[in-house]
Design a protein around this motif. Sequence first.
Motif, PDB file in Angstrom:
ATOM      1  N   GLN A  57      10.741  75.609  60.087  1.00 17.25           N
ATOM      2  CA  GLN A  57       9.662  74.647  60.217  1.00 17.25           C
ATOM      3  C   GLN A  57       9.948  73.743  61.409  1.00 17.25           C
ATOM      4  OE1 GLN A  57       9.676  72.265  56.659  1.00 17.25           O
ATOM      5  NE2 GLN A  57      11.887  71.941  56.731  1.00 17.25           N
ATOM      6  N   PRO A  58       8.907  73.206  62.056  1.00 15.72           N
ATOM      7  CA  PRO A  58       9.143  72.254  63.139  1.00 15.72           C
ATOM      8  C   PRO A  58       9.760  70.979  62.573  1.00 15.72           C
ATOM      9  CG  PRO A  58       6.809  72.888  63.009  1.00 15.72           C
ATOM     10  CD  PRO A  58       7.491  73.457  61.813  1.00 15.72           C
ATOM     11  N   THR A  59      10.670  70.374  63.327  1.00 18.95           N
ATOM     12  CA  THR A  59      11.309  69.139  62.859  1.00 18.95           C
ATOM     13  C   THR A  59      11.042  67.963  63.789  1.00 18.95           C
ATOM     14  OG1 THR A  59      13.387  69.787  63.933  1.00 18.95           O
ATOM     15  CG2 THR A  59      13.117  70.367  61.605  1.00 18.95           C
ATOM     16  N   ASN A  60      10.083  68.144  64.722  1.00 19.56           N
ATOM     17  CA  ASN A  60       9.595  67.027  65.533  1.00 19.56           C
ATOM     18  C   ASN A  60      10.707  66.302  66.287  1.00 19.56           C
ATOM     19  OD1 ASN A  60       6.892  67.464  64.556  1.00 19.56           O
ATOM     20  ND2 ASN A  60       7.510  66.458  62.660  1.00 19.56           N
ATOM     21  N   ASN A  61      11.579  67.094  66.913  1.00 22.89           N
ATOM     22  CA  ASN A  61      12.678  66.573  67.730  1.00 22.89           C
ATOM     23  C   ASN A  61      13.688  65.746  66.946  1.00 22.89           C
ATOM     24  OD1 ASN A  61      11.861  67.776  70.176  1.00 22.89           O
ATOM     25  ND2 ASN A  61      10.406  66.137  70.554  1.00 22.89           N
ATOM     26  N   ALA A  62      13.719  65.925  65.648  1.00 19.33           N
ATOM     27  CA  ALA A  62      14.716  65.249  64.829  1.00 19.33           C
ATOM     28  C   ALA A  62      16.069  65.924  65.012  1.00 19.33           C
ATOM     29  CB  ALA A  62      14.309  65.301  63.353  1.00 19.33           C
ATOM     30  N   PRO A  63      17.156  65.195  64.808  1.00 24.48           N
ATOM     31  CA  PRO A  63      18.468  65.832  64.854  1.00 24.48           C
ATOM     32  C   PRO A  63      18.618  66.810  63.696  1.00 24.48           C
ATOM     33  CG  PRO A  63      18.660  63.600  64.015  1.00 24.48           C
ATOM     34  CD  PRO A  63      17.240  63.766  64.493  1.00 24.48           C
ATOM     35  N   PRO A  64      19.546  67.752  63.784  1.00 23.04           N
ATOM     36  CA  PRO A  64      19.745  68.685  62.665  1.00 23.04           C
ATOM     37  C   PRO A  64      20.157  67.944  61.400  1.00 23.04           C
ATOM     38  CG  PRO A  64      21.528  68.852  64.264  1.00 23.04           C
ATOM     39  CD  PRO A  64      20.487  68.002  64.897  1.00 23.04           C
ATOM     40  N   HIS A  65      19.644  68.405  60.286  1.00 22.02           N
ATOM     41  CA  HIS A  65      19.926  67.790  58.995  1.00 22.02           C
ATOM     42  C   HIS A  65      20.794  68.703  58.142  1.00 22.02           C
ATOM     43  CE1 HIS A  65      16.999  64.863  60.141  1.00 22.02           C
ATOM     44  NE2 HIS A  65      16.877  64.342  58.928  1.00 22.02           N
ATOM     45  N   GLY A  66      21.568  68.101  57.266  1.00 16.47           N
ATOM     46  CA  GLY A  66      22.369  68.844  56.307  1.00 16.47           C
ATOM     47  C   GLY A  66      21.677  68.913  54.962  1.00 16.47           C
ATOM     48  N   TYR A  67      22.368  69.459  53.980  1.00 20.76           N
ATOM     49  CA  TYR A  67      21.730  69.688  52.689  1.00 20.76           C
ATOM     50  C   TYR A  67      21.455  68.385  51.940  1.00 20.76           C
ATOM     51  CZ  TYR A  67      25.836  68.858  49.661  1.00 20.76           C
ATOM     52  OH  TYR A  67      26.874  68.288  48.974  1.00 20.76           O
ATOM     53  N   LEU A  68      22.047  67.276  52.367  1.00 14.02           N
ATOM     54  CA  LEU A  68      21.755  66.002  51.733  1.00 14.02           C
ATOM     55  C   LEU A  68      20.394  65.458  52.137  1.00 14.02           C
ATOM     56  CD1 LEU A  68      25.138  64.045  52.054  1.00 14.02           C
ATOM     57  CD2 LEU A  68      24.421  65.653  50.291  1.00 14.02           C
ATOM     58  N   GLY A  69      19.803  66.043  53.175  1.00 16.79           N
ATOM     59  CA  GLY A  69      18.535  65.541  53.675  1.00 16.79           C
ATOM     60  C   GLY A  69      18.694  64.455  54.710  1.00 16.79           C
ATOM     61  N   VAL A  70      19.916  64.253  55.213  1.00 20.77           N
ATOM     62  CA  VAL A  70      20.171  63.269  56.266  1.00 20.77           C
ATOM     63  C   VAL A  70      20.757  64.000  57.468  1.00 20.77           C
ATOM     64  CG1 VAL A  70      20.528  61.410  54.606  1.00 20.77           C
ATOM     65  CG2 VAL A  70      22.495  62.746  55.403  1.00 20.77           C
ATOM     66  N   PRO A  71      20.667  63.389  58.679  1.00 20.02           N
ATOM     67  CA  PRO A  71      21.198  64.063  59.865  1.00 20.02           C
ATOM     68  C   PRO A  71      22.695  64.302  59.767  1.00 20.02           C
ATOM     69  CG  PRO A  71      19.761  62.245  60.490  1.00 20.02           C
ATOM     70  CD  PRO A  71      19.986  62.129  59.010  1.00 20.02           C
ATOM     71  N   VAL A  72      23.134  65.392  60.377  1.00 19.66           N
ATOM     72  CA  VAL A  72      24.566  65.624  60.542  1.00 19.66           C
ATOM     73  C   VAL A  72      24.972  65.095  61.917  1.00 19.66           C
ATOM     74  CG1 VAL A  72      24.806  67.532  58.940  1.00 19.66           C
ATOM     75  CG2 VAL A  72      24.078  68.001  61.276  1.00 19.66           C
TER      76      VAL A  72
END
Length: 399
Positions: free
Chosen positions: A292-307
Amino acid sequence: MMKQTVALFALVLAQSLSAEVTGNASTIHASAATVQLVPANIQQKSDRLGWDEQIWGQGKKGDRQALLKAIDNSLRYLRSPQAIAAYQQYPLREITRDRVWRSLVRFRQLVINSRSPKQLQAAVQQEFELYQFPAQNGKSEVLFTAYYEPIYPASRVKTAEYRYPLYRLPPDFAAWTEPHPTRAELEGENGLLGAKSRLHGRELVWLRDRLEAFLVHIQGSARLHLTDGSIMTVGYAGKTKFPYTSIGKELIKDGKLPADGLTLPAVLQYFRQHPAELNTYLPRYRTFVFFQPTNNAPPHGYLGVPVTAERSIATDKSLTPPGALALIHTQIPYFDRQGQLEQRTVSRYVLNQDTGSAIKGAGRVDYFMGTGDLAAKRAGVTVSNGQLYYLLLKKAVDG
């Protein structure tokens, strides 16, 4: 979400380790493995344990702000209903959500107030207890690998050059019956099934290199430079259900590559030299990942927050405390002044924020190296044994 995160070296060797240990310490049961949680005395370990020079930098700017941001991301997760539910089910009494929260808050204060690695190390020794998950057969060493966010060229439309699609999650995916279609059934053995695929019409973006498209499946996210000059980020949206298969291990089994000294660059070089072999080996990884597109967000981990680069790790989520503060002691590759990679021993505070298909058992840690080619080169040769500790405030300090 980077829930599909898989170590690059795990792609090669798939050393998914599980632990089975007996003793009197607290135990946690997951995936038929029995794992102990063992208190460790930091003062009886290496005098470099907890000596995190990267916070202040070695001849260059340190990453204190990145570490603080990673801590804040874990704190944000710990306030969520997801975290409350996860810790209600977590069987180790020593590790509670509240204790993890207070430990992070206090450690954050220490990072801000400390002026040197020595000062922070001393404060941690005074105020924190270290807990260790022994790895296979009770040994203290765990296997460290690394992953990264790739950057590849791509196109919003299919062209003669850009032919290999990444697909969106089908709206009816939850209703798909098992066994799910295999990778070959969804994209064809050559990756070009196109209009004949049941996924036709769900194309999100096209890549020009099949191996690069496959590595996006392995990494679970990517930053794409589009032909129109814009940048698009994509992340994990779901995947089909199949056991993990290591492509590198398949090459070894068939005698195409030796097991000794095998690295991801060696696997990639093999496929660059034998591109027709992609049709044979990639379909053996039957799992198929949707994006899915993430709108230039940083990569996220399984917690739902950026890594966070070099401050986030992936572990087996069925065993380890989500969002918790950890300390790793291992070897990580760095570029020297001549641009060559050399191994350096590091002791680094990290946050447990991700997981992965090949990261199974207490004996596995996957280290997020960052974004782009330099991170890819470092991640591709990261494989070392080391120690992993979880840090919690001592009860006397915690109150």
